[in-house]
Design a protein around this motif. Structure first.
Motif, PDB file in Angstrom:
ATOM      1  N   GLY A 165       9.572  -3.680   0.885  1.00 54.38           N
ATOM      2  CA  GLY A 165       9.106  -2.316   0.684  1.00 54.38           C
ATOM      3  C   GLY A 165       8.881  -1.967  -0.778  1.00 54.38           C
ATOM      4  O   GLY A 165       8.835  -2.852  -1.642  1.00 54.38           O
ATOM      5  N   ASP A 166       8.748  -0.692  -1.052  1.00 52.65           N
ATOM      6  CA  ASP A 166       8.457  -0.233  -2.412  1.00 52.65           C
ATOM      7  C   ASP A 166       9.202   1.077  -2.664  1.00 52.65           C
ATOM      8  O   ASP A 166       9.971   1.526  -1.809  1.00 52.65           O
ATOM      9  N   GLN A 168       8.482   3.966  -2.382  1.00 52.24           N
ATOM     10  CA  GLN A 168       8.210   5.027  -1.423  1.00 52.24           C
ATOM     11  C   GLN A 168       9.078   4.901  -0.176  1.00 52.24           C
ATOM     12  O   GLN A 168       9.672   5.867   0.288  1.00 52.24           O
ATOM     13  N   CYS A 169       9.141   3.696   0.363  1.00 54.77           N
ATOM     14  CA  CYS A 169       9.848   3.528   1.636  1.00 54.77           C
ATOM     15  C   CYS A 169      11.261   2.967   1.494  1.00 54.77           C
ATOM     16  O   CYS A 169      12.042   3.013   2.436  1.00 54.77           O
ATOM     17  N   CYS A 226       6.590   1.799   4.751  1.00 55.42           N
ATOM     18  CA  CYS A 226       5.589   2.859   4.779  1.00 55.42           C
ATOM     19  C   CYS A 226       4.245   2.242   5.167  1.00 55.42           C
ATOM     20  O   CYS A 226       4.099   1.025   5.225  1.00 55.42           O
ATOM     21  N   CYS A 229       2.860  -0.367   2.614  1.00 54.91           N
ATOM     22  CA  CYS A 229       3.621  -1.622   2.596  1.00 54.91           C
ATOM     23  C   CYS A 229       3.391  -2.417   3.872  1.00 54.91           C
ATOM     24  O   CYS A 229       3.311  -3.644   3.845  1.00 54.91           O
TER      25      CYS A 229
HETATM   26 ZN    ZN Z   1       6.371   1.210   1.091  1.00 53.66          ZN
END
Ligand code: ZN
Ligand code: ZN
Length: 419
Positions: A165-166, A168-169, A226, A229
């Motif tokens: 993930g990143d 954001q998630c 998200c 991703c």
């Molecule tokens: Zn993400």
């Protein structure tokens, strides 16, 4: 008698003929990476301690195993524990045009208990591609590693894949995971009972039975990605599928370092013991350039341990040491310095040539020639010296020999060596 020394604990010397295998492996790797547009990068063996600290504050590699020291100028430095941090630091410093694709071969240093295939100084081949988050570069990087294993003859190396993930998630996922772990705190191993808030992902990576069991039903990052991703991960998987590269999703695969995002992967040699079977791995580190003071720059790379790869090759019985013998052995039966001159001329013309030293007898020189594994002996005696010829003798087959004029020697050797 003066004191004698051995290599420091946890290190080893690599000598011929074993080193010929190293050389062949590095050449195979370098050739493949060069042909894919990756250039060699050389960064210092030591960096500011902070460079490595930012990469893995919560990891054992950085917390416990680093060779850090203060130099005579009072600077806090550390020997490189892994390959990526220095390369990303160099990227941030020089801001090359992107995509920036580089490879390296380097020793890494970790102060850990030496065990089979694990050294305090171990060698790594690696590659990094910075400046694009195109999923096709993930596929390219993974494929380059995969092709190397196949080129060496390794058939029992499997690819494990995950997405982390990143920004954001990941935070909402971490909350969900922490909540789960807190509920199961009693069942975790001693180390993770106290550290789960700090690095919840690391608990999933724990090899201890207690943690494995307690996290069997833990929420998985791949189920909480998200949309961006998830799309990225789907495209990486599709790209690998298109190239016919098999992989398995391994949701526990979190890698050791904190800045990994999205794609992570590991190659495992099933011919090796499970505890020591990772022969390479890597992933995306889209946050690392920023953490080292640069502009936000996505990146992905891998590292593979040379010692571990060669152990896997041994286990599968592939990639033997290449023959290191020279082609020609010069035998000088005169006092004229002919061996010095002939060896020089032949080497200059690209013929792999060696000779004996110390004015040895004809018999001793022929013995050395035979032992060397050279294909041909170039023999010069008093008669040959007078006639401006040499005798060329086949050392392998029927030991046939012929007289060749000195000025035709190089052409004749080329014919015999490369018919
Ligand atoms: Zn993400
Ligand atoms: Zn644990």
């Amino acid at each position: 008698m003066s004191e004698s020394f051995t290599a420091p604990k946890g290190t080893r010397d690599v000598l011929p003929p074993e080193s010929a295998r190293w050389q062949a492996l590095i050449a195979e790797f370098a050739g493949r990476l060069n042909r894919a547009g990756y250039g060699l990068v050389q960064t210092p063996l030591f960096e500011d301690l902070a460079v490595f600290e930012r990469v893995g504050e919560s990891t054992d590699v950085v917390r416990k195993e680093m060779y850090d020291f203060e130099d005579k100028g009072g600077r806090r430095l550390a020997l490189r524990p892994e390959g990526t941090a220095g390369v990303v630091r160099a990227f941030v410093q020089h801001r090359p045009t992107t995509p920036w694709k580089v490879w390296y071969v380097t020793p890494n240093f970790r102060y850990e208990s030496p065990q089979a295939g694990r050294y305090r100084q171990h060698f790594q081949l690696g590659a990094e591609a910075m400046g694009t988050d195109d999923p096709e570069i993930d596929v390219e990087v993974i494929t380059l590693a995969w092709q190397l294993y196949r080129a060496l003859g390794l058939q029992r190396v499997v690819l494990l894949l995950n997405s982390l993930g990143d920004p954001q998630c990941r935070p909402p996922y971490f909350e969900t995971l922490r909540e789960y772990l807190r509920e199961h705190r009693r069942d975790l191993c001693d180390e993770h009972r106290d550290r789960l808030d700090e690095a919840p992902l690391r608990v999933l990576d724990c090899k201890r039975a207690a943690c494995r069991k307690a996290t069997a039903d833990a929420p998985r990052m791949v189920d909480h990605l998200c949309d961006d991703c998830r799309a990225h991960f789907e495209q990486v998987k599709a790209g690998l599928g298109r190239l016919g590269i098999d992989f398995a999703i391994e949701t526990r695969l979190v890698r050791g370092l904190d800045y990994y995002t999205r794609t992570t992967f590991e190659f495992q040699a099933s011919a090796l013991d499970a505890a020591q079977n990772a022969v390479g791995g890597g992933g995306r580190y889209d946050l690392l350039a920023e953490a080292l003071g640069g502009p936000p720059t996505p990146g992905i790379g891998f590292g593979m341990g040379i010692e571990r790869i060669l152990l896997a090759c041994d286990a599968e019985g592939v990639f033997p040491a290449p023959e290191a013998a020279v082609d020609v052995w010069v035998v000088d039966l005169t006092d004229s310095g002919a061996a010095l001159e002939l060896s020089h001329q032949l080497r200059d013309a690209g013929v792999a040539t060696d000779r004996a030293f110390g004015g040895r007898s004809a018999k001793a020189q022929m013995k050395a020639a035979n032992r060397s594994g050279a294909r041909l002996a170039v023999i010069i005696g008093e008669q040959e010296l007078t006639d401006a010829t040499v005798t060329v003798r086949d050392l392998r087959a029927d030991r046939e020999q012929e007289t060749v004029p000195r000025d035709k020697l190089i052409d004749r050797l080329q014919e015999l060596l490369h018919p």
